[in-house]
Design an enzyme around this catalytic site. Structure first.
Site, PDB file in Angstrom:
ATOM      1  N   TRP A  65      -6.585  -4.352  11.069  1.00  0.00           N
ATOM      2  CA  TRP A  65      -7.029  -4.546   9.682  1.00  0.00           C
ATOM      3  C   TRP A  65      -7.829  -5.832   9.630  1.00  0.00           C
ATOM      4  O   TRP A  65      -7.383  -6.876  10.119  1.00  0.00           O
ATOM      5  CB  TRP A  65      -5.796  -4.619   8.786  1.00  0.00           C
ATOM      6  CG  TRP A  65      -6.047  -4.848   7.338  1.00  0.00           C
ATOM      7  CD1 TRP A  65      -6.938  -4.193   6.538  1.00  0.00           C
ATOM      8  CD2 TRP A  65      -5.378  -5.804   6.508  1.00  0.00           C
ATOM      9  NE1 TRP A  65      -6.863  -4.684   5.253  1.00  0.00           N
ATOM     10  CE2 TRP A  65      -5.918  -5.668   5.204  1.00  0.00           C
ATOM     11  CE3 TRP A  65      -4.369  -6.742   6.722  1.00  0.00           C
ATOM     12  CZ2 TRP A  65      -5.483  -6.447   4.139  1.00  0.00           C
ATOM     13  CZ3 TRP A  65      -3.935  -7.512   5.659  1.00  0.00           C
ATOM     14  CH2 TRP A  65      -4.493  -7.364   4.381  1.00  0.00           C
ATOM     15  N   ASP A 119       3.920  -5.978  11.128  1.00  0.00           N
ATOM     16  CA  ASP A 119       3.308  -5.766   9.824  1.00  0.00           C
ATOM     17  C   ASP A 119       3.618  -4.320   9.436  1.00  0.00           C
ATOM     18  O   ASP A 119       3.104  -3.383  10.050  1.00  0.00           O
ATOM     19  CB  ASP A 119       1.800  -6.002   9.895  1.00  0.00           C
ATOM     20  CG  ASP A 119       1.146  -5.978   8.517  1.00  0.00           C
ATOM     21  OD1 ASP A 119       1.838  -5.666   7.533  1.00  0.00           O
ATOM     22  OD2 ASP A 119      -0.063  -6.252   8.423  1.00  0.00           O
ATOM     23  N   LYS A 150       1.493   0.612  -0.717  1.00  0.00           N
ATOM     24  CA  LYS A 150       1.224   2.009  -0.374  1.00  0.00           C
ATOM     25  C   LYS A 150       2.410   2.914  -0.690  1.00  0.00           C
ATOM     26  O   LYS A 150       2.258   3.944  -1.334  1.00  0.00           O
ATOM     27  CB  LYS A 150       0.872   2.119   1.120  1.00  0.00           C
ATOM     28  CG  LYS A 150      -0.245   1.206   1.595  1.00  0.00           C
ATOM     29  CD  LYS A 150      -1.562   1.504   0.920  1.00  0.00           C
ATOM     30  CE  LYS A 150      -2.740   0.821   1.600  1.00  0.00           C
ATOM     31  NZ  LYS A 150      -2.695  -0.645   1.595  1.00  0.00           N
TER      32      LYS A 150
END
Length: 425
Positions: free
Chosen positions: A155, A236, A272
């Site tokens: 990311w 993460d 999310k």
């Protein structure tokens, strides 16, 4: 008196004017416009396009099959329960105790001995980004000579986070371009060759941007090699439950590392998996040797948060703790998060089938082999540019498709466009 006042007033005007001229001409003369964010810039371009056929598969946020944003019913019910029942006082620097406890159970397991023994230092964070940033600053403060190993690719904001925390960045192999899968051998070599006691950033599940995850057996090998080299893993975990539809399954990598006795850290996000994108609610946790060490580490994490934002926001934390703390609401959430994951899995199948029906000479197996919100298509930046220019389809130039933007209404159009720009590759 009048003359003195007039002189005084003129003097004040002159001073103010001089200061204004100086500030306009010199203070920010060297400031250049910042480069556009590669992800957010896609949305800006999409919104500016007047075409009725435009499609946005760049945004990293869930959409329903009509392409609309979704608020989960469990979130609506939690908000109904919260409304009018709580004050707006500051949370402690460390955040909501209830939200943190529920987050730890979700990541480490309902019956985790680490939780029972109070060996985990944890604070509420500003979603996963904030959790990563606090950890980066913690790493810099207490391991000032260390560096962070980040996968290629990752990311894009990961680079910004550790750069701004002044932690040197190294990279390790992850994605294999030819197979569009995991470059496991090269990844293991990089883990073995890194200096002992190195920090590694690992994606717990649904790797962003590739959608490529190690198998359970590969995670066991990775964990073993970390043990041999004494490396530290920061997971993460932005997609727990959103990847497979099962939060326990998506936490498997973390559980394997815990079984092997690693003192890991974990950055959690509810953007999310609960659709709480704008609430910025997450958790940072660090596994410690004992309760005494956990108390010390938590105090330092709080100390780092204090000058950044003082206290985390309350509303999102109340939503999360209300949902996870109530068995009925939690079951509703589990059903809804599985529904989101299943829709994305279904769109993967549909996109692959449409491409194959068009007679594409390329293999599209990787679309269904990958998991989570994103598909790393393998398209080149030039092919992506053609998609945008000729078909009004927007995505990041690395070929990352947000499967959340794919619907039954646009999957045929998307597949045809991809076929047209890749058939001569």
């Amino acid at each position: 008196m009048a003359i003195r006042a007039a002189i005084s007033g003129s003097h004040l005007k002159l001073s103010s004017s001089s200061l204004g001229a100086r500030s306009l001409s010199s203070w920010w003369r060297n400031v250049e416009p910042a480069p556009k964010d590669p992800i957010l810039g896609v949305t800006e371009a999409f919104l500016a396009d007047p075409s009725p056929d435009k499609v946005n598969v760049g945004v990293g946020a869930y959409r329903d099959d009509n392409g609309k944003p979704v608020v989960l019913e469990c979130v609506r019910e939690a908000e109904r329960r919260i409304a009018g029942g709580f004050n707006m006082e500051y949370l402690p620097m460390g955040g909501s105790v209830n939200m943190i406890q529920e987050s730890l159970k979700l990541a480490y397991g309902e019956n985790s001995d680490l939780i029972k023994d109070k060996r985990i230092a944890a604070i509420q964070a500003l979603s996963g980004t904030g959790a990563c940033r606090i950890f980066a600053d913690f790493q810099k403060r207490f391991c000032p000579d260390s560096q962070i190993y980040i996968p290629v690719p990752t990311w894009s904001n990961h680079h910004n986070i550790w750069r701004d925390a002044h932690v040197p960045e190294r990279t390790y192999h992850y994605y294999h371009a030819e197979s569009k899968g995991l470059d496991f051998a090269a990844m293991m070599d990089d883990i073995k060759n890194a200096p002992k006691g190195s920090f590694f950033l690992l994606h717990a599940c649904a790797h962003n941007p590739t959608g490529v995850d190690p198998t359970e057996e590969q995670w066991r090998e990775i964990s073993h090699q970390f043990k041999v080299k004494g490396h530290f893993a920061l997971f993460d975990m932005a997609y727990q439950g959103f990847a497979s539809g099962y939060p326990e399954k998506d936490a498997k990598a973390i559980r394997i590392f815990l079984e092997d006795g690693h003192p890991i850290a974990c950055a959690q996000s509810y953007a999310k998996n609960m659709g709480l994108y704008g609430q910025r609610v997450g958790c940072l946790s660090v596994v410690c040797e004992d309760e005494k060490q956990a108390v010390a580490v938590k105090s330092q994490l709080q100390q780092l948060a204090r000058p950044m934002y003082s206290n985390p926001p309350v509303h999102g934390a109340l939503v999360v703790s209300t949902i996870l703390g109530d068995p009925n609401l939690k079951n509703l959430w589990l059903g809804e998060v599985k529904g989101m994951a299943d829709r994305i899995i279904g769109m993967r199948t549909a996109l692959r089938e449409n491409l194959e029906k068009l007679g594409s000479p390329l293999s599209w197996e990787h679309i269904t082999n990958q998991i989570g919100m994103f598909c790393y298509s393998g398209m080149t930046p030039e092919q992506v540019d053609r998609l945008t220019k000729e078909y009004h389809i927007y995505m990041t130039r690395n070929g990352r498709i947000s499967m959340a933007g794919v619907t039954t209404g646009n999957v045929g159009y998307l597949a045809n466009a991809i076929h047209e720009v890749t058939k001569s590759a």
